[in-house]
Design a protein around this motif. Sequence first.
Motif, mmCIF file in Angstrom:
data_model
loop_
_atom_site.group_PDB
_atom_site.id
_atom_site.type_symbol
_atom_site.label_atom_id
_atom_site.label_comp_id
_atom_site.label_asym_id
_atom_site.label_seq_id
_atom_site.Cartn_x
_atom_site.Cartn_y
_atom_site.Cartn_z
ATOM 1 N N VAL A 1 3.792 -1.238 5.449
ATOM 2 C CA VAL A 1 2.536 -0.502 5.314
ATOM 3 C C VAL A 1 2.256 0.303 6.572
ATOM 4 O O VAL A 1 1.872 1.482 6.512
ATOM 5 N N THR B 1 -9.266 7.420 -2.808
ATOM 6 C CA THR B 1 -7.863 7.302 -3.179
ATOM 7 C C THR B 1 -7.722 7.031 -4.679
ATOM 8 O O THR B 1 -8.699 6.777 -5.388
ATOM 9 N N ARG C 1 -5.170 0.447 5.878
ATOM 10 C CA ARG C 1 -4.019 -0.365 5.468
ATOM 11 C C ARG C 1 -4.146 -0.797 4.009
ATOM 12 O O ARG C 1 -3.164 -0.778 3.245
ATOM 13 N N ARG D 1 4.272 3.481 6.905
ATOM 14 C CA ARG D 1 3.922 4.552 5.978
ATOM 15 C C ARG D 1 2.619 5.263 6.361
ATOM 16 O O ARG D 1 2.243 6.246 5.741
ATOM 17 N N ILE D 2 1.922 4.746 7.368
ATOM 18 C CA ILE D 2 0.686 5.394 7.828
ATOM 19 C C ILE D 2 1.048 6.459 8.860
ATOM 20 O O ILE D 2 1.646 6.164 9.895
ATOM 21 N N GLU E 1 -3.259 10.704 9.227
ATOM 22 C CA GLU E 1 -4.147 9.781 8.521
ATOM 23 C C GLU E 1 -4.918 8.910 9.499
ATOM 24 O O GLU E 1 -6.102 8.624 9.300
ATOM 25 N N LYS F 1 -3.342 2.175 1.816
ATOM 26 C CA LYS F 1 -1.907 2.455 1.814
ATOM 27 C C LYS F 1 -1.134 1.396 1.031
ATOM 28 O O LYS F 1 -0.166 1.723 0.320
ATOM 29 N N ARG F 2 -1.549 0.140 1.123
ATOM 30 C CA ARG F 2 -0.875 -0.927 0.376
ATOM 31 C C ARG F 2 -1.035 -0.707 -1.130
ATOM 32 O O ARG F 2 -0.085 -0.867 -1.904
ATOM 33 N N GLN G 1 -1.537 2.118 -2.578
ATOM 34 C CA GLN G 1 -0.739 3.284 -2.938
ATOM 35 C C GLN G 1 0.722 2.901 -3.140
ATOM 36 O O GLN G 1 1.373 3.352 -4.100
#
Length: 682
Positions: A400, A484, A380, A403-404, A408, A383-384, A386
């Motif tokens: 968030v 990332t 998480r 979007r996962i 993933e 992704k946040r 990103q």
Amino acid sequence: MSKTLPLQDQRWIANTLFHSGKLRPDLKLWYEPPVPALIYHQTPTPDRFFTHRLMVWMPYHLWKVRVFCPDCGKQLTGYGVHKRSRKVLDIDRYYLMVTETLRCTVCSSNYLSTSQTVRNQLDLPHQKMFRLILTRKYACDIRVIRLLRDRTLGNSPARLAKQLKENHGEEWLNRVAHYFGECAEFVDGPNLLPVVCQQPPKHIDVPTSRWLLSVYGMDILTRLDHIKASITSTFGSILKMDSTKKITKKLAGHGRGTAQWVTSIGNEVGQILNSVLTVQEGPGLDSMVSGVMERYRQADVPPPVLLYVDCGCCKSEGPSKLQTRFAAWPDLHIRLDIWHFMRRLAVGCTTDAHTLYPAFMGSLSACIFEWDAGDLTLLRQAKREQLRQEGVPGITDRMVDMRIGKKELSRYCRRRTRGEEATIKLIEQVLQTLGGANGRDLMGVPLLDDVRMEHIWRVQKHHVRCIQDVPGVRLYAVVGTTTTKCGIILTKYRCARGSTSLESFHCHLNRFIPGTSANALNFQLYLLEGLNRWNQDRGTAAVTSTPSAYLTYSGDVTQSINNNALKLFGQAFVPTFRAPSQYTGELIGVDYLLSQTGQPLNVIPGSEETDNMLEDVDEGEEEEEEEDEGFQEGCGSCMHARNGQSREPGRVSVGAEEPALHGHRKPDGEQHCCSVAEPDGL
């Protein structure tokens, strides 16, 4: 020899091999033919335009090796060049091969240097210089057969034969164009007399796909011992056992109709320990299980700690049949595959086309599993960050989570079972929530058949204990890391839970057997070759370090290289290679079936009976070429139904934790309930 050599090659080969009527002492292994002249001052002849390369296989003459008679043990001596030359099929042309005759002066026996008896007495590097596979009439270069080894969809003998025909045709026409072009210059120029040009020699046709398939079997037969040793040298700490009927109908000949099941045992990385054809499950698998347990004992490898099955996991009283069958491993935990458990409950649905079916299966998955909090928090966070770098405003936790993706989650997050009591409670909540009127769609069709589902749940409730993770057993292995753009390091995991890898293997099993049918010998050879390549591919994918740059399945060559490298440099040339142990004698594939039916498969390489079985390719075994649909009439749906490749539902590739459901749906459904959402929000 002139009777078997093409006319255009006889003169240059005679001058190359012989001097004053005797064989030259300074021969080479390969000879290139003379090429056409750059400038012609008289009408050219077709000889130099259509010549072939020459391979001189005379190990006694070339390397002065000592070869002995297999009958009396005396040393063989040279007896001259063999009178017959061979045409060898290559990728785009034929080339020629001549050999020598060796004679035993004691027992007066003659042997060709191309025979297996002579070649087996050479060391491995010199054996591999003989890159031919000989048949009764033709010969084939190994580079052609290598194109058939990868048993993937569409890689058929018919496709290879068509490609070879195209390669040979283009190469031949290029030579014809060169020859005609040189002759045309003399025809166009001033001449006192008419220019007479010779016709080019006749083109040599490419053999059929059936012949290529028989040569493919001969190639496997030469590596059979090493392939069996590689398969029986596979181990694992977490095993899976499953059966299928996928390819039993492909067995032809005297074994047709005798095989009912194909049963396989795999390990945690997807490799296959053994795969056998049987007349029945249950007692018919005792010999296979005993062989695997004896393999562990002889190799002094610790026994596995966990076994996933699709049935027979437990019994209300006393030990189950599987526990009795694996009695030599008393500490082995037998667990029911969660995918099969969910499929049992899914039988209580009225139809898998119901609009709530994906939500039901996703809810079942959420009732059984929970995500690791630490892994989920880290994902998480990544992704946040990103989304922040992409400039997305007003980032919320829900945004968030949405979007996962599923990939993933399965790649970077681990899961564990919730426990028996919690799972039973949550599943009963789901059945109560989606049962009755609450589970009806817009047409009023209920999702669950309440009477049937009540009976199924009452029977399957005691199996909830069998799907729980065993404490202390590591089901996840680290396979790498990903950094990332924002600098967060995510760990990649591979899950060993369940029997998905066997489901994937059984999905690919059909591709191992070319065509629609094969006799017992060809079936066995194709299956063993497919098992060997499958295991090596899975082993390479499971290695966390950088894989070797040399992609090869010839373990005997790699082993020889490493042995010599240790002598020369003190270290292995291919450090990732692990030499197989000695073949344990376990029966694999069709051999196991024939041991039950009392019809043993006698395979003697080079014997007439074996050659006949290899060349006995049924018409159905030769895959037909795809028809050109450009000018066919009919609707698109009919075309798709006739020419499309069907696929059994519930099959996915290795690496996923659970296969797809009816209609290729994942167990977690197509909604986002599979990811972060808890089952409370149904």
